[in-house]
Design a protein around this motif. Structure first.
Motif, PDB file in Angstrom:
ATOM      1  N   PHE A  99      -9.100  32.124 -47.064  1.00 38.85           N
ATOM      2  CA  PHE A  99      -9.428  30.714 -46.876  1.00 38.85           C
ATOM      3  C   PHE A  99      -8.442  29.787 -47.596  1.00 38.85           C
ATOM      4  CE2 PHE A  99     -13.720  32.386 -45.898  1.00 38.85           C
ATOM      5  CZ  PHE A  99     -13.932  31.721 -44.707  1.00 38.85           C
ATOM      6  N   LYS A 100      -7.770  30.276 -48.611  1.00 35.78           N
ATOM      7  CA  LYS A 100      -6.945  29.408 -49.448  1.00 35.78           C
ATOM      8  C   LYS A 100      -5.791  28.748 -48.694  1.00 35.78           C
ATOM      9  CE  LYS A 100      -8.128  31.536 -53.872  1.00 35.78           C
ATOM     10  NZ  LYS A 100      -7.632  32.221 -55.090  1.00 35.78           N
ATOM     11  N   PRO A 101      -5.028  29.456 -47.822  1.00 28.02           N
ATOM     12  CA  PRO A 101      -3.973  28.753 -47.077  1.00 28.02           C
ATOM     13  C   PRO A 101      -4.513  27.639 -46.185  1.00 28.02           C
ATOM     14  CG  PRO A 101      -3.593  31.123 -47.017  1.00 28.02           C
ATOM     15  CD  PRO A 101      -4.955  30.918 -47.601  1.00 28.02           C
ATOM     16  N   SER A 102      -5.674  27.856 -45.569  1.00 25.23           N
ATOM     17  CA  SER A 102      -6.258  26.817 -44.711  1.00 25.23           C
ATOM     18  C   SER A 102      -6.674  25.603 -45.531  1.00 25.23           C
ATOM     19  CB  SER A 102      -7.468  27.379 -43.960  1.00 25.23           C
ATOM     20  OG  SER A 102      -7.090  28.449 -43.123  1.00 25.23           O
ATOM     21  N   ILE A 103      -7.231  25.861 -46.715  1.00 31.04           N
ATOM     22  CA  ILE A 103      -7.620  24.749 -47.587  1.00 31.04           C
ATOM     23  C   ILE A 103      -6.383  23.979 -48.041  1.00 31.04           C
ATOM     24  CG2 ILE A 103      -8.654  24.173 -49.810  1.00 31.04           C
ATOM     25  CD1 ILE A 103     -10.516  26.577 -49.435  1.00 31.04           C
ATOM     26  N   ALA A 104      -5.329  24.712 -48.409  1.00 35.62           N
ATOM     27  CA  ALA A 104      -4.090  24.057 -48.838  1.00 35.62           C
ATOM     28  C   ALA A 104      -3.478  23.251 -47.697  1.00 35.62           C
ATOM     29  CB  ALA A 104      -3.094  25.101 -49.343  1.00 35.62           C
ATOM     30  N   GLN A 105      -3.624  23.731 -46.471  1.00 41.69           N
ATOM     31  CA  GLN A 105      -3.074  23.012 -45.325  1.00 41.69           C
ATOM     32  C   GLN A 105      -3.797  21.684 -45.096  1.00 41.69           C
ATOM     33  OE1 GLN A 105      -3.261  25.117 -41.586  1.00 41.69           O
ATOM     34  NE2 GLN A 105      -1.512  24.007 -40.767  1.00 41.69           N
ATOM     35  N   THR A 106      -5.099  21.649 -45.361  1.00 38.86           N
ATOM     36  CA  THR A 106      -5.829  20.384 -45.216  1.00 38.86           C
ATOM     37  C   THR A 106      -5.329  19.352 -46.221  1.00 38.86           C
ATOM     38  OG1 THR A 106      -7.603  21.114 -46.721  1.00 38.86           O
ATOM     39  CG2 THR A 106      -7.879  21.585 -44.381  1.00 38.86           C
ATOM     40  N   TYR A 107      -4.994  19.795 -47.445  1.00 35.52           N
ATOM     41  CA  TYR A 107      -4.435  18.866 -48.433  1.00 35.52           C
ATOM     42  C   TYR A 107      -3.064  18.356 -47.977  1.00 35.52           C
ATOM     43  CZ  TYR A 107      -8.087  20.286 -51.725  1.00 35.52           C
ATOM     44  OH  TYR A 107      -9.290  20.516 -52.337  1.00 35.52           O
ATOM     45  N   GLU A 108      -2.284  19.244 -47.373  1.00 42.80           N
ATOM     46  CA  GLU A 108      -0.973  18.834 -46.873  1.00 42.80           C
ATOM     47  C   GLU A 108      -1.118  17.792 -45.761  1.00 42.80           C
ATOM     48  OE1 GLU A 108       3.026  20.834 -44.828  1.00 42.80           O
ATOM     49  OE2 GLU A 108       1.282  22.066 -45.313  1.00 42.80           O
ATOM     50  N   MET A 109      -2.050  18.026 -44.848  1.00 45.32           N
ATOM     51  CA  MET A 109      -2.281  17.064 -43.764  1.00 45.32           C
ATOM     52  C   MET A 109      -2.788  15.732 -44.312  1.00 45.32           C
ATOM     53  SD  MET A 109      -4.056  19.679 -41.018  1.00 45.32           S
ATOM     54  CE  MET A 109      -4.415  18.366 -39.846  1.00 45.32           C
ATOM     55  N   GLU A 110      -3.583  15.801 -45.375  1.00 45.87           N
ATOM     56  CA  GLU A 110      -4.090  14.572 -45.987  1.00 45.87           C
ATOM     57  C   GLU A 110      -2.948  13.738 -46.562  1.00 45.87           C
ATOM     58  OE1 GLU A 110      -7.064  13.272 -49.664  1.00 45.87           O
ATOM     59  OE2 GLU A 110      -7.119  15.311 -48.861  1.00 45.87           O
ATOM     60  N   GLU A 111      -1.989  14.405 -47.216  1.00 49.41           N
ATOM     61  CA  GLU A 111      -0.844  13.680 -47.771  1.00 49.41           C
ATOM     62  C   GLU A 111       0.064  13.146 -46.666  1.00 49.41           C
ATOM     63  OE1 GLU A 111      -0.591  12.805 -50.755  1.00 49.41           O
ATOM     64  OE2 GLU A 111      -2.203  14.028 -51.587  1.00 49.41           O
ATOM     65  N   GLN A 112       0.225  13.906 -45.597  1.00 50.19           N
ATOM     66  CA  GLN A 112       1.035  13.431 -44.473  1.00 50.19           C
ATOM     67  C   GLN A 112       0.390  12.236 -43.786  1.00 50.19           C
ATOM     68  OE1 GLN A 112       1.335  16.996 -42.130  1.00 50.19           O
ATOM     69  NE2 GLN A 112       3.202  17.708 -43.151  1.00 50.19           N
ATOM     70  N   GLY A 113      -0.929  12.123 -43.932  1.00 47.38           N
ATOM     71  CA  GLY A 113      -1.641  11.006 -43.311  1.00 47.38           C
ATOM     72  C   GLY A 113      -1.232   9.656 -43.858  1.00 47.38           C
TER      73      GLY A 113
END
Length: 238
Positions: A33-47
């Motif tokens: 689950f950790k890569p998927s969680i980290a990806q959501t943080y990345e998408m949040e910053e790209q937002g």
């Protein structure tokens, strides 16, 4: 798994063991689950650089024919370079209809004017995602390696038990032969003492081998973590 389990006997190859460990290991499930969680943080910053839409609708004049309405719609697009582009459309409807369009362009010169600085949080989130992916890969490789080691430890300990059992059988047979020869006087009685000592050593070695075999069985079952109520009662056949 059902085709591998018959009663309390689990028949496994090393490939079956690795696949079952990867499927049922609870720690690996969490790591996935950790890569998927980290990806959501990345998408949040790209937002932070996503377009922002705005709109407004107003009307005045009640229900009279002379009432007027104003519709405003706009979009603002921020860029990592610190540039911000905005566009706005105004439509006014009354006795006459008018249309207005405006475009704004702004550029940060000092604070927020450097692309690297603006993308710092995005890069940090991206590195965090890469790190979690490598951690997952490393955890998986370590789990596979430890599972294979546990399987071969269990397999070799089973062979050792068979060897020590055969050694005990031979020592017991030798003791019987020596006892008969001592009884007829063909060899001195001291040979009987030596044979009894050898039998005791072989019996102790067998107990140690069986203890190691049981230890490796439990370790392998722990790695498999199978969803079985009587897990620790399962016997494994390589």
């Amino acid at each position: 798994m059902k085709e591998l389990l018959e009663g309390d006997l689990l028949t496994l190859t090393v490939q079956d063991t690795v696949l079952l460990a990867l499927e049922h290991n609870s720690s690996l499930t969490v790591e996935r689950f950790k890569p998927s969680i980290a990806q959501t943080y990345e998408m949040e910053e790209q937002g932070a650089f996503d377009p922002v839409l705005s709109g407004e609708l107003s009307y005045s004049g009640g229900g009279s024919a002379s009432g007027s309405g104003l519709t405003t719609a706009g979009v603002t697009v921020p860029f990592p370079t610190g540039t911000e582009v905005g566009s706005e459309v105004n439509i006014s409807a009354g006795e006459d209809v008018s249309l207005g369009v405006s475009i704004d362009l702004s550029q940060e010169l000092l604070k927020g004017g450097r692309r690297d600085a603006n993308l710092a949080r995005v890069r940090q989130a991206e590195l965090s995602r890469f790190s979690s992916e490598y951690e997952l890969r490393g955890f998986t490789e370590a789990l596979v390696a430890s599972t294979e080691t546990a399987y071969w430890d269990f397999f070799s300990s089973g062979l050792q038990v068979d060897i020590y059992r055969e050694g005990l059988r031979l020592a017991d047979q030798q003791l019987l032969e020596i006892r008969e020869r001592v009884s007829v006087g063909s060899i001195p009685g001291i040979e009987l003492v030596a044979a009894q000592a050898e039998l005791a050593l072989r019996r102790e070695a067998l107990l140690d081998a069986e203890s190691r075999f049981e230890e490796f069985r439990l370790r392998l079952l722990h790695l498999l973590n199978l969803p079985i109520d009587s897990l620790w009662e399962i016997h494994i056949k390589p």
